[in-house]
Every structure is written in structure tokens, then in C-alpha cells.
Write an enzyme that holds these catalytic residues in place. Structure first.
Site, PDB file in Angstrom:
ATOM      1  N   LYS A  12      47.848  -8.001  25.072  1.00  0.00           N
ATOM      2  CA  LYS A  12      46.414  -8.219  24.940  1.00  0.00           C
ATOM      3  C   LYS A  12      45.733  -7.798  26.242  1.00  0.00           C
ATOM      4  CE  LYS A  12      43.579 -11.383  26.016  1.00  0.00           C
ATOM      5  NZ  LYS A  12      42.376 -10.557  26.287  1.00  0.00           N
ATOM      6  N   GLY A  30      43.055 -14.909  36.338  1.00  0.00           N
ATOM      7  CA  GLY A  30      42.545 -15.980  37.175  1.00  0.00           C
ATOM      8  C   GLY A  30      43.378 -17.241  37.114  1.00  0.00           C
ATOM      9  N   GLU A  41      50.673 -13.950  37.708  1.00  0.00           N
ATOM     10  CA  GLU A  41      50.095 -13.406  38.945  1.00  0.00           C
ATOM     11  C   GLU A  41      48.628 -13.771  38.903  1.00  0.00           C
ATOM     12  OE1 GLU A  41      47.914 -11.672  40.996  1.00  0.00           O
ATOM     13  OE2 GLU A  41      48.674  -9.609  40.941  1.00  0.00           O
ATOM     14  N   CYS A  86      43.059  -7.986  43.308  1.00  0.00           N
ATOM     15  CA  CYS A  86      43.698  -9.275  43.584  1.00  0.00           C
ATOM     16  C   CYS A  86      44.177  -9.374  45.025  1.00  0.00           C
ATOM     17  CB  CYS A  86      44.841  -9.514  42.611  1.00  0.00           C
ATOM     18  SG  CYS A  86      46.126  -8.249  42.637  1.00  0.00           S
ATOM     19  N   GLU A 144      38.392 -17.160  45.382  1.00  0.00           N
ATOM     20  CA  GLU A 144      38.424 -15.725  45.144  1.00  0.00           C
ATOM     21  C   GLU A 144      37.098 -15.268  44.533  1.00  0.00           C
ATOM     22  OE1 GLU A 144      41.917 -12.764  43.622  1.00  0.00           O
ATOM     23  OE2 GLU A 144      41.343 -14.343  42.242  1.00  0.00           O
TER      24      GLU A 144
END
Length: 502
Positions: free
Chosen positions: A181, A235, A256, A295, A396
Site C-alpha cells: 500500500k 510517522g 522505520e 526522514c 519531526e
């Protein structure tokens, strides 16, 4: 766009629309206009894709798991060749979809090609198993590797093609089947990748894709009992949901989840004009490549106090001169943010930083040029006089925002760099090789660069400490994520044990 172009769900070798008939417009972030339409899949589509992957795997007895390793590797190499054949088309697709510059898109396609070739080579070289010395000539003991099974791959919007390749290539190399996906915001290059897999000769049911939102498609992937592994990049909030959903069926999980990455600059790295120029240039690259939507972006500049004013002044001057533009504009150095939501998020972070006492040295606003006003552009932003209590330093942003902190001692630099819940990547700049290696050894981050920022190698593991996630992609460990180890112990001279006397 033709009706055929809207068939972006691939299940058991067939391209189809969503079971509900729903579609989604894909917007160009440079001007917020729709330029493509994809099927908007749901739970029913997810279930069908998982069933196809399960059937193709067949408890390890399907066609692909039983395909010899050399043939699996050959298919991966064919895919790599097809990627290079379609390099310009894929780069353009990635640029329009994600907003990055066309040159960045080309680099991505080349990196994806490298990943497929690397895992093709690796699986051939590591397919023989490991002989274990049992201490007896009558015992033959070997550890072999088998595919995990059905893998659910969930990828992010910032590097859709690249992140897909980091999962698809090792999953296929190991003999798994998969459902994937992509982000509903940037799905087009992943659809194109699945088309190349089909063209390369992958059997039906091995590769299945469902375009649609995280809820319900990604959520269904994570919770479904017929999925053996879920690999998620995205996220922190979504990643923890995936992990909880996967727990009931005790499936393997790889996550991750991003980072808040320090870029530590010692004054001695800038003792020469060349050193100063390089460190400033690399700080810009670290923070503002792909508008900071990376990232591993070096969004936290941690600079020695004696160097701060000189360094930040020059950094801000150059940041103000970064040319924004549509990714296909050859003069553009930085494209737009991926969505209106990401633009609003970035603006909110900058506003909160200024309210908490940060000093704006560059950017901090949307551009006003007529050709940029309709897109989701934001000027590269430098925030000085930041500290660890600020939200912009802790969380972040995923936008073109660089914060500046200072240190006086080596210990203080390390403490600042490690003072984060994340631990994906970081860098240290110093002309003192001993100091650089010493600091690198103390940083709690999965990748540490010395006098550089951002390069990665497909043969080296990628992943983070702490809330940056669990597991690794790339390298031998990246292949191991998609394998199960089996110990086969053979007694060549069996005889009674006589443990029980009767």
C-alpha cells in the site's frame, strides 16, 4: 485520463478498480491541480489482495517460493534493467507526484535500480545455508533460510519509489509474496513499479497492490491473520498503531519511523575557507533537500559556539537564495511541500518556535511570486537561538526548517545530539579525525556520517535507535527481515538413547 488508467489495484495478476468504485484525484503540489486519478481501495480490496498473496505463497509450496534462487535473482536484474529503460518517465512521475526536482527523481530511480541489483547478488551469495559444527562426525547440522510468507508493505509519501524498492526487492529475493500500500498522496510510481514486475515475468499473485488510505487499507494489512510480516515506513503515531494491530497475530514487524537528526559542526572543521564553505554547503543539503521532507534530514544544526554567528550568517544568506520552483523547472533547486496539510504543519511549527523565542534568520514564509502562489511552497527557514525545550527541536517537522543550537565542549555536543527520542541518523564535522571518530562512536543513531551528510549504500543497513523504529532495511540484515531461519539436524548414525530403562 482513460478508464484503464484508473485501474491501479492489482490482485492475482489482474488490474482492477476499487470494489466500491471509489477514486481519488492525485494533485500536483506545484499548483494544487489534479493530474491523475487512482482507485480508492478499501478493506474488501485489501482482503482480496491478501488472499491472492496467500494462495501464491501456498505455505511455501507456491511457484515463487520454490523458484530457484538464481532465477529469482535473474528476475530482479530484469526489473533493474526495466527501471533504467523507463528512467526519465519514472523520474517525471516522481517529480509531479511528490514535488521533488526532476534531477532528484532521476537519482531516486538510479538508487532503486541499485537496490534491485544488490539484493539479486546478495541472495545468490547467501543461499547455501550455514553449516553448524555439532562436535560429531555422525551429525550433519545446517541452518537454512526460508521466506517468511505473505508480507504487507506500507510505504510513505516522501520517497514512494525508493522506499517501495527497499521492501519489494528483499521480499522477492527471499521468495515471499506481498501486498503493498503506497501513500494515498503519492501512489503513482509504486503502481508503475508493479507494472514492471509483471512485465519482468513475476507470477500472478506474488505482487499485489491496493491504492487507498491507511485506514482501512493499511490497518487491514497490519491486523490480518494471513499476513506473516508487516513492514511500515512512516510517522511515529501510525507506526505504533501498526505495531498494536500486528500484535494479536504475533506477526513479524519492521518499522522505520523517522528521526530528528543532529548535524554537529566543530569549529576546527571550518578553520580553512574550503572547510567553511563545505560545511555550510552540506548543512544546506542536509536540511533542505526535497524541502526537508526526508526522514534523515539534518534538521538540527548543533554548532560550536565560537563559530555560530559566522556560520549561521552565511547559512542564512545562502538559504535565502535557494531557488524554488516546479520540479520540472531546470532552474529549480527546491520543490513544494507534498500537500496543503504538510504546508500548514510547517507553518505551525515555525509559529510555535518564534513564540518560544527562536530568532528567524531566513525564510519563515510562503513565496509571493505569481508562479509559486498556487502551489504548496515554503521558503527554506533558519531558526537561530533554539533550545531543547522547543517543540520544533523535539518533533519531526518534515519541512524546510533548520534549527540552530550551540555547544562549547565535546561532551556537550554529544549530549545535545543524543537528547532526542529518535535515533535515525546524524553527522559530525571536524578536522580532527580522532575527535570525529570518538564522537561518532558515542552518537546513538543508526547511521553516522563523518564530514558528510545523506549518502547511503544498499549494502549497509539502514534503520534507527529509539523511536526511529525497529529492524533494519538494506544490507544483509535487510534481507534477513524477510527470512525465517530453520535448523536442520541430521543424525547419520541413529541408535537408542536408553534414557528410559523399561
Amino acid at each position: 485520463m482513460s478508464e484503464q488508467d484508473k485501474l491501479t489495484i492489482h490482485v492475482d495478476g489482474q488490474w482492477r478498480s476499487a470494489a466500491s468504485g471509489a477514486t481519488r484525484d492525485i494533485l500536483d503540489p506545484a499548483d494544487a491541480t489534479a493530474f491523475a486519478v487512482v482507485a480508492e481501495g478499501g478493506a474488501e480490496d485489501a482482503d482480496a489482495a491478501i488472499a491472492a498473496a496467500r494462495k501464491a505463497f501456498g505455505q511455501g509450496q507456491g511457484e515463487w517460493p520454490r523458484t530457484p534462487v538464481a532465477e529469482r535473482a535473474a528476475l530482479l536484474r530484469r526489473v533493474a534493467d526495466l527501471l533504467q529503460r523507463d528512467r526519465e518517465e519514472l523520474a517525471l512521475l516522481e517529480s509531479r507526484d511528490a514535488g521533488k526536482t526532476l534531477e532528484e527523481g532521476r537519482v531516486d530511480v538510479d538508487c532503486v535500480t541499485d537496490a534491485f541489483r544488490y539484493f539479486a547478488d546478495l541472495v545468490v551469495n547467501e543461499s547455501g545455508g550455514r553449516v553448524v559444527d555439532a562436535g560429531s562426525p555422525d551429525i550433519h547440522s545446517v541452518v537454512v533460510h526460508e521466506p517468511v510468507g505473505v508480507c504487507a508493505l506500507i510505504t510513505p509519501w516522501n520517497y514512494p519509489l525508493l522506499q517501495a524498492s527497499w521492501k519489494v526487492a528483499p521480499a522477492l529475493a527471499a521468495g515471499n509474496t506481498f501486498v503493498i500500500k503506497p501513500s494515498e498522496i503519492t501512489p503513482l510510481s509504486t503502481v508503475a513499479l508493479v507494472r514492471l514486475l509483471v512485465e519482468a515475468g513475476l507470477p500472478a499473485g506474488v505482487a499485489n497492490i491496493v491504492t487507498g488510505p491507511g485506514d482501512p487499507v493499511g490497518a487491514r494489512f497490519a491486523e490480518h491473520p494471513d499476513v506473516d510480516l508487516v513492514s511500515f515506513t512512516g510517522g511515529l503515531v501510525s507506526g505504533t498503531k501498526v505495531m498494536r494491530a500486528a500484535a494479536d497475530s504475533v506477526k513479524k514487524v519492521a518499522l522505520e519511523l523517522g528521526g530528528k537528526n543532529p548535524n554537529v559542526v566543530f569549529a576546527d572543521a571550518c578553520a580553512t575557507a574550503e572547510g567553511f564553505d563545505t560545511a555550510v554547503d552540506q548543512a544546506l543539503n542536509a536540511a533542505f533537500i526535497h524541502s526537508g521532507q526526508v526522514c534523515s534530514a539534518g534538521s538540527r544544526l548543533i554548532v560550536e559556539e565560537s563559530l555560530r554567528e559566522r556560520f549561521v550568517t552565511e547559512l542564512a544568506r545562502r538559504a535565502e537564495r535557494i531557488r524554488l520552483g516546479r520540479g520540472t523547472d531546470p532552474d529549480a533547486e527546491c520543490g513544494p511541500l507534498v500537500s496543503a496539510a504538510q504546508l500548514a504543519r510547517t507553518e505551525d511549527f515555525v509559529a510555535s518556535a518564534l513564540a518560544e523565542g527562536a530568532v528567524l534568520r531566513a525564510g519563515g514564509e510562503r513565496p509571493t511570486e505569481p508562479d509559486l502562489r498556487d502551489g504548496w511552497f515554503y521558503r527554506p527557514t533558519v531558526l537561530d537561538r533554539c533550545h531543547r525545550r522547543m517543540r520544533v527541536v523535539r518533533e519531526e517537522v518534515f519541512g524546510p526548517v533548520l534549527t540552530v543550537e550551540t555547544f562549547r565542549t565535546e561532551d556537550e555536543a554529544v549530549a545535545l545530539a543524543n537528547d532526542t527520542e529518535y535515533g535515525l541518523a546524524g553527522a559530525v564535522w571536524s578536522a580532527d579525525a580522532g575527535r570525529a571518530r570518538r564522537v561518532a562512536a558515542r552518537l546513538r543513531h543508526g547511521t553516522v556520517w563523518i564530514n558528510d551528510f545523506h549518502p547511503y549504500l544498499p549494502q549497509a543497513e539502514w534503520g534507527g535507535f529509539g523511536k526511529s523504529g525497529i529492524g533494519r532495511e538494506l544490507g544483509p540484515a535487510g534481507l534477513a527481515e524477510y527470512r525465517e531461519s530453520k535448523h536442520v539436524y541430521q543424525n547419520l548414525a541413529p541408535r537408542p538413547v536408553r534414557w528410559f530403562k523399561g
